[in-house]
Design a protein around this motif. Structure first.
Motif, PDB file in Angstrom:
ATOM      1  N   ILE A  46       2.218  -9.295  -5.730  1.00 50.56           N
ATOM      2  CA  ILE A  46       1.799  -8.965  -4.360  1.00 50.56           C
ATOM      3  C   ILE A  46       2.935  -8.269  -3.625  1.00 50.56           C
ATOM      4  N   MET A  47       4.145  -8.795  -3.799  1.00 51.66           N
ATOM      5  CA  MET A  47       5.338  -8.160  -3.206  1.00 51.66           C
ATOM      6  C   MET A  47       5.501  -6.736  -3.755  1.00 51.66           C
ATOM      7  N   LYS A  48       5.292  -6.593  -5.051  1.00 45.96           N
ATOM      8  CA  LYS A  48       5.414  -5.286  -5.711  1.00 45.96           C
ATOM      9  C   LYS A  48       4.387  -4.301  -5.129  1.00 45.96           C
ATOM     10  N   PHE A  49       3.153  -4.772  -4.913  1.00 45.82           N
ATOM     11  CA  PHE A  49       2.098  -3.925  -4.362  1.00 45.82           C
ATOM     12  C   PHE A  49       2.449  -3.469  -2.940  1.00 45.82           C
ATOM     13  N   ILE A  50       2.910  -4.397  -2.108  1.00 45.45           N
ATOM     14  CA  ILE A  50       3.256  -4.063  -0.711  1.00 45.45           C
ATOM     15  C   ILE A  50       4.371  -3.023  -0.689  1.00 45.45           C
ATOM     16  N   ASN A  51       5.401  -3.228  -1.524  1.00 43.69           N
ATOM     17  CA  ASN A  51       6.519  -2.270  -1.581  1.00 43.69           C
ATOM     18  C   ASN A  51       6.081  -0.917  -2.135  1.00 43.69           C
ATOM     19  N   ALA A  52       5.112  -0.929  -3.061  1.00 39.71           N
ATOM     20  CA  ALA A  52       4.605   0.337  -3.632  1.00 39.71           C
ATOM     21  C   ALA A  52       3.913   1.175  -2.550  1.00 39.71           C
ATOM     22  N   GLN A  53       3.265   0.510  -1.589  1.00 38.34           N
ATOM     23  CA  GLN A  53       2.605   1.244  -0.496  1.00 38.34           C
ATOM     24  C   GLN A  53       3.659   1.840   0.442  1.00 38.34           C
ATOM     25  N   TYR A  54       4.748   1.082   0.672  1.00 32.18           N
ATOM     26  CA  TYR A  54       5.852   1.607   1.484  1.00 32.18           C
ATOM     27  C   TYR A  54       6.484   2.817   0.798  1.00 32.18           C
ATOM     28  N   GLU A  55       6.667   2.709  -0.528  1.00 35.30           N
ATOM     29  CA  GLU A  55       7.274   3.797  -1.298  1.00 35.30           C
ATOM     30  C   GLU A  55       6.411   5.056  -1.230  1.00 35.30           C
ATOM     31  N   GLN A  56       5.103   4.874  -1.368  1.00 34.12           N
ATOM     32  CA  GLN A  56       4.155   5.997  -1.308  1.00 34.12           C
ATOM     33  C   GLN A  56       4.254   6.709   0.041  1.00 34.12           C
ATOM     34  N   TYR A  57       4.342   5.924   1.111  1.00 38.83           N
ATOM     35  CA  TYR A  57       4.434   6.487   2.469  1.00 38.83           C
ATOM     36  C   TYR A  57       5.768   7.219   2.639  1.00 38.83           C
ATOM     37  N   LEU A  58       6.843   6.606   2.100  1.00 44.39           N
ATOM     38  CA  LEU A  58       8.176   7.209   2.201  1.00 44.39           C
ATOM     39  C   LEU A  58       8.225   8.560   1.496  1.00 44.39           C
ATOM     40  N   GLN A  59       7.646   8.630   0.288  1.00 42.09           N
ATOM     41  CA  GLN A  59       7.645   9.886  -0.477  1.00 42.09           C
ATOM     42  C   GLN A  59       6.889  10.991   0.269  1.00 42.09           C
ATOM     43  N   GLU A  60       5.788  10.607   0.915  1.00 41.15           N
ATOM     44  CA  GLU A  60       5.022  11.579   1.724  1.00 41.15           C
ATOM     45  C   GLU A  60       5.856  12.050   2.917  1.00 41.15           C
ATOM     46  N   GLU A  61       6.604  11.113   3.492  1.00 43.70           N
ATOM     47  CA  GLU A  61       7.377  11.387   4.705  1.00 43.70           C
ATOM     48  C   GLU A  61       8.550  12.324   4.441  1.00 43.70           C
ATOM     49  N   ILE A  62       9.185  12.186   3.255  1.00 41.91           N
ATOM     50  CA  ILE A  62      10.380  13.003   2.984  1.00 41.91           C
ATOM     51  C   ILE A  62      10.047  14.320   2.291  1.00 41.91           C
ATOM     52  N   ASN A  63       8.765  14.580   2.063  1.00 45.25           N
ATOM     53  CA  ASN A  63       8.341  15.873   1.517  1.00 45.25           C
ATOM     54  C   ASN A  63       8.743  17.008   2.444  1.00 45.25           C
ATOM     55  N   ILE A  64       9.129  18.142   1.880  1.00 46.54           N
ATOM     56  CA  ILE A  64       9.480  19.292   2.724  1.00 46.54           C
ATOM     57  C   ILE A  64       8.226  19.779   3.457  1.00 46.54           C
ATOM     58  N   ASN A  65       7.141  19.930   2.704  1.00 46.01           N
ATOM     59  CA  ASN A  65       5.873  20.334   3.338  1.00 46.01           C
ATOM     60  C   ASN A  65       4.983  19.107   3.503  1.00 46.01           C
ATOM     61  N   ARG A  66       5.341  18.275   4.464  1.00 44.15           N
ATOM     62  CA  ARG A  66       4.566  17.038   4.578  1.00 44.15           C
ATOM     63  C   ARG A  66       3.292  17.237   5.371  1.00 44.15           C
ATOM     64  N   LYS A  67       2.345  16.345   5.128  1.00 43.52           N
ATOM     65  CA  LYS A  67       1.035  16.443   5.782  1.00 43.52           C
ATOM     66  C   LYS A  67       1.171  16.160   7.266  1.00 43.52           C
ATOM     67  N   LYS A  68       0.250  16.754   8.023  1.00 48.23           N
ATOM     68  CA  LYS A  68       0.268  16.558   9.474  1.00 48.23           C
ATOM     69  C   LYS A  68       0.054  15.080   9.796  1.00 48.23           C
ATOM     70  N   ARG A  69      -0.850  14.466   9.044  1.00 49.23           N
ATOM     71  CA  ARG A  69      -1.101  13.032   9.218  1.00 49.23           C
ATOM     72  C   ARG A  69      -1.010  12.353   7.855  1.00 49.23           C
ATOM     73  N   ILE A  70       0.044  11.563   7.673  1.00 48.51           N
ATOM     74  CA  ILE A  70       0.270  10.916   6.373  1.00 48.51           C
ATOM     75  C   ILE A  70      -0.736   9.782   6.183  1.00 48.51           C
ATOM     76  N   PRO A  71      -1.449   9.783   5.039  1.00 44.18           N
ATOM     77  CA  PRO A  71      -2.390   8.675   4.787  1.00 44.18           C
ATOM     78  C   PRO A  71      -1.629   7.346   4.756  1.00 44.18           C
ATOM     79  N   ASP A  72      -2.131   6.356   5.491  1.00 48.11           N
ATOM     80  CA  ASP A  72      -1.417   5.094   5.627  1.00 48.11           C
ATOM     81  C   ASP A  72      -2.093   3.996   4.810  1.00 48.11           C
ATOM     82  N   SER A  73      -1.483   3.657   3.672  1.00 52.17           N
ATOM     83  CA  SER A  73      -2.033   2.574   2.840  1.00 52.17           C
ATOM     84  C   SER A  73      -1.155   1.316   2.954  1.00 52.17           C
ATOM     85  N   ARG A  74      -0.184   1.329   3.890  1.00 53.87           N
ATOM     86  CA  ARG A  74       0.711   0.184   4.064  1.00 53.87           C
ATOM     87  C   ARG A  74      -0.096  -1.039   4.521  1.00 53.87           C
ATOM     88  N   VAL A  75       0.278  -2.206   4.008  1.00 57.00           N
ATOM     89  CA  VAL A  75      -0.450  -3.432   4.367  1.00 57.00           C
ATOM     90  C   VAL A  75      -0.007  -3.867   5.767  1.00 57.00           C
TER      91      VAL A  75
END
Length: 332
Positions: free
Chosen positions: A129-158
């Motif tokens: 469960i801890m691994k899953f929660i952190n994986a959602q944070y990681e996914q959001y972080l990768q979207e956030e640090i993209n050079i061409n990031r989306k206008k609205r980052i999909p939020d799957s964080r718990v």
């Protein structure tokens, strides 16, 4: 005398200001109209809420989620199987729904954790469960640090984890303490006593008090966390909620007629337990906290506290790795 062309005339005509509440007031600026702008923007975008439910099987997790949103939103309602076997390992599953009420749209994601607490040896069952929660944070972080990031980052964080405590009436199990101690550092935990109608009112009050003492003794900070109260008014509201935690809840998606009123409840031979009646159980307080009063605050704490801690740690790890790589190259 020559008339200017129609295009020039149109450009010279200034649109009349929209009459506002302070139009007759010389000092009125119109800052209060920001609220309406925000409302329109929010209505257009819609809202998102990701809720995780954790607890051993048979505690009514699916029923409670269906009761909260008065819809078949639980995983079991959507992916029903005649006989669901208890998985040998924790099998995390998400189901998303688009819900609309009075023109307000919300994307609700319910994350279920079948298999939690159902094994003979439940040691470390918090890890997936801890691994899953952190994986959602990681996914959001990768979207956030993209050079061409989306206008609205999909939020799957718990945003919130509802933790179901079995109604034993005695004390928390080591499994409950270990899970909440570890997970309260990465997600907002709201503990509930499941199937609270199996306890008498005296047993319920004793059990709630005992749980609060154990949470304090083990340094477990459940939502709403005291350190994140913004001001005295917030503290006063949240103190009342903290006195009620854990919520003693009863879930039901069965409708009954009682004294000419339609209500959700559980029928017994002694009468009907009304789910939304605060004299019968604390479901209404849980619903108000999650949806009507604190939903945005729950999401804010996820973003500005829990995710921020993860983001800082990951960026520091990356910087350290880069520094070591540079040192190795320099040494070579």
């Amino acid at each position: 005398m020559m008339m200017p062309p129609p295009a020039v005339l149109a450009a010279c005509q200034v649109e009349k200001p929209v009459p506002g509440p302070g139009m007759g007031d010389f000092s009125y600026v119109g800052i209060d109209a920001i609220l309406e702008q925000m409302r329109r923007k929010a209505m257009k975008q819609g809202f998102e809420l990701n809720i995780m439910v954790v607890g051993q099987s048979g505690l009514g997790k699916s029923t409670l989620m269906n009761t909260l949103f008065k819809s078949k939103v639980s995983r079991k309602s959507v992916q029903a199987t005649s006989q669901e076997k208890i998985p040998k390992t924790i099998d995390i599953k998400s189901v998303s729904h688009d819900i609309e009420e009075k023109g307000v749209r919300m994307k609700l994601t319910v994350i279920d954790t079948p298999g939690f607490g159902d094994q003979i040896n439940n040691e470390n069952c918090w890890q997936p469960i801890m691994k899953f929660i952190n994986a959602q944070y990681e996914q959001y972080l990768q979207e956030e640090i993209n050079i061409n990031r989306k206008k609205r980052i999909p939020d799957s964080r718990v945003h919130c984890c509802i933790y179901f405590i079995p109604p034993t009436g005695h004390c928390l199990r080591p499994l409950d303490v270990e899970f909440m101690r570890r997970l309260s550092k990465v997600v907002n935990i709201v503990p509930v006593i499941a199937k609270a109608d199996t306890l008498t009112l005296e047993e319920r009050d004793f059990f709630k008090q005992k749980i609060r003492e154990e949470l304090q003794a083990n340094g477990i900070d459940v939502y709403p966390q005291k350190e994140f109260d913004d001001d005295a008014e917030d503290r006063m509201i949240n103190d009342k909620i903290r006195e009620m935690i854990p919520f003693a809840v009863v879930g039901s998606d069965q409708e009954y007629q009682v004294n000419g009123r339609r209500l959700l409840g559980r029928k017994t031979k002694w009468g009907t337990i009304e789910v939304e009646n605060i004299a019968h159980c604390e479901f209404a307080y849980l619903r108000d906290l999650l949806i009507r009063t604190h939903m945005e605050n729950i999401k804010d704490i996820t973003s500005s506290i829990h995710y921020e801690v993860y983001r800082v740690r990951r960026l520091n790890e990356n910087n350290t790795a880069v520094a070591h790589a540079n040192e190795s190259e320099g040494g070579g």
